[in-house]
Design an enzyme around this catalytic site. Structure first.
Site, PDB file in Angstrom:
ATOM      1  N   PRO A 173       2.715   7.430 -10.571  1.00  0.00           N
ATOM      2  CA  PRO A 173       1.295   7.913  -9.929  1.00  0.00           C
ATOM      3  C   PRO A 173       1.408   8.185  -8.480  1.00  0.00           C
ATOM      4  CG  PRO A 173       1.473   5.372 -10.217  1.00  0.00           C
ATOM      5  CD  PRO A 173       2.886   6.105 -10.784  1.00  0.00           C
ATOM      6  N   ASN A 174       2.282   7.853  -7.670  1.00  0.00           N
ATOM      7  CA  ASN A 174       1.903   8.141  -5.983  1.00  0.00           C
ATOM      8  C   ASN A 174       2.643   9.479  -5.932  1.00  0.00           C
ATOM      9  OD1 ASN A 174       4.493   6.900  -6.625  1.00  0.00           O
ATOM     10  ND2 ASN A 174       4.553   6.215  -4.632  1.00  0.00           N
ATOM     11  N   CYS A 175       3.226  10.198  -6.733  1.00  0.00           N
ATOM     12  CA  CYS A 175       3.819  11.499  -6.779  1.00  0.00           C
ATOM     13  C   CYS A 175       2.882  12.668  -6.332  1.00  0.00           C
ATOM     14  CB  CYS A 175       4.591  11.918  -7.851  1.00  0.00           C
ATOM     15  SG  CYS A 175       5.411  13.489  -7.895  1.00  0.00           S
ATOM     16  N   ASP A 176       3.001  13.419  -5.395  1.00  0.00           N
ATOM     17  CA  ASP A 176       2.219  14.541  -5.123  1.00  0.00           C
ATOM     18  C   ASP A 176       1.841  15.639  -6.223  1.00  0.00           C
ATOM     19  OD1 ASP A 176       1.321  13.498  -2.576  1.00  0.00           O
ATOM     20  OD2 ASP A 176       2.759  14.668  -1.475  1.00  0.00           O
ATOM     21  N   LYS A 214      -0.167  14.084  -9.164  1.00  0.00           N
ATOM     22  CA  LYS A 214      -1.787  14.356  -8.688  1.00  0.00           C
ATOM     23  C   LYS A 214      -2.092  15.756  -8.930  1.00  0.00           C
ATOM     24  CE  LYS A 214      -1.340  10.483  -5.317  1.00  0.00           C
ATOM     25  NZ  LYS A 214      -1.215  10.194  -3.931  1.00  0.00           N
TER      26      LYS A 214
END
Length: 114
Positions: free
Chosen positions: A8-11, A14
């Site tokens: 989930p924290n991958c640009d 997103k």
């Protein structure tokens, strides 16, 4: 049903999520770290897409591997490595049910869902 695989924290994840939402496409998100990944599923993707496409050699997890690991990588060792370190799988991996797509480019998504 569309499933997006990744972390989930991958640009890039997103951006891909934002694109799907802007285009009113429903999807579910599968977090490799939280939801896991089976060897069977990863092997299926490798057979379809190739381990070279799936293995992310740009990230810090790859760079942290020893030279011995990097210099002797093959399909078997790549699968093992990606199972141990799911962040090493290129992302997002989008599964439409009939097509699997690795990475995100808005033009490619537009073509895929045209």
């Amino acid at each position: 049903m569309i499933t997006m695989y990744g972390i989930p924290n991958c640009d890039t994840i997103k951006k891909a999520k934002k694109w799907l939402e802007a285009n009113n496409l429903e999807y579910s998100f599968h977090d490799y770290r939280k939801d896991g990944l089976s060897e069977e599923q990863l092997t299926g993707w490798v057979n379809e897409l190739g381990w070279e496409l799936l293995l992310n050699k740009r990230g810090t997890t790859w760079r942290q591997q020893s030279d011995e690991v990097k210099n002797n990588i093959d399909e078997t060792s790549a699968i093992k490595l990606m199972l141990e370190h799911p962040a090493m799988i290129k992302r997002p991996l989008l599964d439409t049910g009939s097509v699997r797509k690795v990475g995100f480019k808005d033009t490619e998504y537009a073509e895929l869902f045209a």
